[in-house]
Design a protein around this motif. Structure first.
Motif, PDB file in Angstrom:
ATOM      1  N   GLN A  90      14.376 -35.528 -21.031  1.00  0.00           N
ATOM      2  CA  GLN A  90      14.768 -36.703 -21.812  1.00  0.00           C
ATOM      3  C   GLN A  90      15.559 -36.300 -23.041  1.00  0.00           C
ATOM      4  O   GLN A  90      15.178 -35.413 -23.789  1.00  0.00           O
ATOM      5  N   LEU A  91      16.694 -36.965 -23.239  1.00  0.00           N
ATOM      6  CA  LEU A  91      17.468 -36.837 -24.464  1.00  0.00           C
ATOM      7  C   LEU A  91      17.167 -38.030 -25.351  1.00  0.00           C
ATOM      8  O   LEU A  91      17.193 -39.176 -24.897  1.00  0.00           O
ATOM      9  N   ARG A  92      16.903 -37.779 -26.620  1.00  0.00           N
ATOM     10  CA  ARG A  92      16.676 -38.842 -27.596  1.00  0.00           C
ATOM     11  C   ARG A  92      17.929 -38.940 -28.448  1.00  0.00           C
ATOM     12  O   ARG A  92      18.220 -38.054 -29.247  1.00  0.00           O
ATOM     13  N   ILE A  93      18.674 -40.035 -28.242  1.00  0.00           N
ATOM     14  CA  ILE A  93      20.005 -40.182 -28.819  1.00  0.00           C
ATOM     15  C   ILE A  93      20.019 -41.391 -29.741  1.00  0.00           C
ATOM     16  O   ILE A  93      19.500 -42.456 -29.404  1.00  0.00           O
ATOM     17  N   ILE A 108      27.369 -41.747 -21.598  1.00  0.00           N
ATOM     18  CA  ILE A 108      26.223 -41.609 -20.701  1.00  0.00           C
ATOM     19  C   ILE A 108      26.656 -41.723 -19.248  1.00  0.00           C
ATOM     20  O   ILE A 108      26.116 -41.029 -18.364  1.00  0.00           O
ATOM     21  N   ILE A 118      19.006 -35.743 -16.271  1.00  0.00           N
ATOM     22  CA  ILE A 118      18.777 -36.132 -17.658  1.00  0.00           C
ATOM     23  C   ILE A 118      18.449 -37.619 -17.711  1.00  0.00           C
ATOM     24  O   ILE A 118      19.093 -38.436 -17.051  1.00  0.00           O
ATOM     25  N   ASP A 119      17.424 -38.004 -18.500  1.00  0.00           N
ATOM     26  CA  ASP A 119      17.210 -39.411 -18.805  1.00  0.00           C
ATOM     27  C   ASP A 119      17.248 -39.595 -20.317  1.00  0.00           C
ATOM     28  O   ASP A 119      17.342 -38.621 -21.063  1.00  0.00           O
ATOM     29  N   TYR A 120      17.185 -40.848 -20.770  1.00  0.00           N
ATOM     30  CA  TYR A 120      17.596 -41.132 -22.138  1.00  0.00           C
ATOM     31  C   TYR A 120      16.647 -42.077 -22.854  1.00  0.00           C
ATOM     32  O   TYR A 120      16.091 -42.987 -22.255  1.00  0.00           O
ATOM     33  N   LEU A 122      17.400 -44.327 -26.310  1.00  0.00           N
ATOM     34  CA  LEU A 122      18.456 -44.679 -27.263  1.00  0.00           C
ATOM     35  C   LEU A 122      17.850 -45.360 -28.482  1.00  0.00           C
ATOM     36  O   LEU A 122      17.099 -46.325 -28.358  1.00  0.00           O
ATOM     37  N   TRP A 266      24.077 -33.049 -33.920  1.00  0.00           N
ATOM     38  CA  TRP A 266      23.058 -32.636 -32.956  1.00  0.00           C
ATOM     39  C   TRP A 266      22.280 -31.411 -33.404  1.00  0.00           C
ATOM     40  O   TRP A 266      22.741 -30.619 -34.222  1.00  0.00           O
ATOM     41  N   ARG A 272      15.523 -28.225 -25.334  1.00  0.00           N
ATOM     42  CA  ARG A 272      16.409 -29.239 -24.761  1.00  0.00           C
ATOM     43  C   ARG A 272      17.880 -28.934 -25.003  1.00  0.00           C
ATOM     44  O   ARG A 272      18.751 -29.773 -24.757  1.00  0.00           O
ATOM     45  N   PHE A 279      25.445 -33.250 -23.399  1.00  0.00           N
ATOM     46  CA  PHE A 279      25.770 -34.515 -24.068  1.00  0.00           C
ATOM     47  C   PHE A 279      26.972 -34.345 -24.990  1.00  0.00           C
ATOM     48  O   PHE A 279      27.897 -35.176 -24.992  1.00  0.00           O
TER      49      PHE A 279
END
Length: 288
Positions: A90-93, A108, A118-120, A122, A266, A272, A279
């Motif tokens: 998981q990316l925390r964006i 995305i 990858i999941d997200y 937002l 970033w 991660r 990303f």
């Protein structure tokens, strides 16, 4: 124990509201409440108490929070380590309002096509709030307005686009130039608490332009809609489309005005990092 339920509890504790947490997590309030109930049954503790329309952690809930954040981070790191070493987890964006509509969907889409593991998550917010969330490692990356101070050395920055400041006016005001419009029309100010709004404020102060200030708003789409109705003029960044539909605005350039820089901030290290690097590469690919 399902660690997603711990993440749900942390989100509720941060928001102070079941409804707001449900919106952030894309769940119904009933589904979210069920997660909290299951977690409380697993732990044998009451984690939340209601106070009017708000919810607050109990003393037991506060003790759980102290340990849960670290546990959730470790689980996210484990999910990021896929068998073949490719980006995943998981990316925390984070993103400002205009980034979430104008830039992040394309980024995305590009990233999802290349790295489907990858999941997200937002997180919307102001540039100042998102900056500090990246610095504190609550978020992996964010697309924000570049701050006017030196960026911390613990993070990285890449500029994605420069957005020149423009005066927007309704076509009902005719062909008057920017100076005449600022003198004759009510002024809708871009909120000075926003980093972009501070650029507008410097432009007016440096040129000693006195305006007939009427409103001060932090929502650029709302400002544009008010201007379109002939309720005033405004100076705003020429942000990435889409703009609100149905507008018929004049955009007048402001020579010498400072541009609003939009970029990605970033984290530069951590488990991660492969997903974060992917990303950032997708940001560069879709904005150049």
């Amino acid at each position: 124990m399902d660690t997603r339920f711990l993440e749900t509890f942390l989100t509720v504790a941060d928001c102070g509201s079941i409804a707001e947490a449900a919106r952030r997590l894309n769940l119904t309030p009933a589904a979210l409440a069920q997660r909290i109930k299951v977690l409380e049954q697993d732990l044998g503790l009451q984690l939340l108490r209601r106070s009017g329309r708000r919810v607050q952690p109990t003393d037991a809930g506060l003790r759980v929070i102290d340990h849960a954040r670290g546990l959730v981070e470790k689980v996210r790191d484990l999910r990021a380590i896929t068998g073949d070493g490719s980006p995943g987890g998981q990316l925390r964006i984070g993103g400002t309002a205009t980034a979430l509509t104008g830039l992040i969907p394309g980024i995305i889409a590009e990233l999802g096509a290349r790295h489907p593991a990858i999941d997200y998550f937002l997180q919307p917010g102001s540039s100042a709030d998102l900056y500090h969330r990246v610095i504190s490692a609550e978020l992996d990356a964010a697309i924000i307005v570049r701050p006017q101070f030196a960026i911390a050395k613990s993070v990285n920055w890449m500029t994605l686009r420069d957005e020149p400041m423009v005066l927007i006016a309704s076509r009902h005001h005719g062909d008057a130039d920017a100076g005449a419009l600022l003198r004759s029309q009510r002024f809708i100010r871009y909120d000075r608490a926003q980093w972009g709004g501070q650029i507008v404020d410097r432009y007016l102060r440096d040129r000693r332009i006195a305006v007939r200030e009427w409103l001060e708003l932090d929502a650029l789409d709302a400002i544009a809609a008010l201007v379109d109705r002939g309720l005033g003029v405004a100076i705003v960044p020429d942000w990435a489309p889409p703009w609100p539909q149905g507008l018929d605005l004049r955009k007048l350039p402001l020579p010498g005005a400072e541009a609003r820089q939009i970029g990605v901030l970033w984290q530069g290290a951590g488990a991660r990092q492969p997903a974060i690097s992917a990303f950032v590469a997708a940001c560069a690919a879709t904005t150049t």
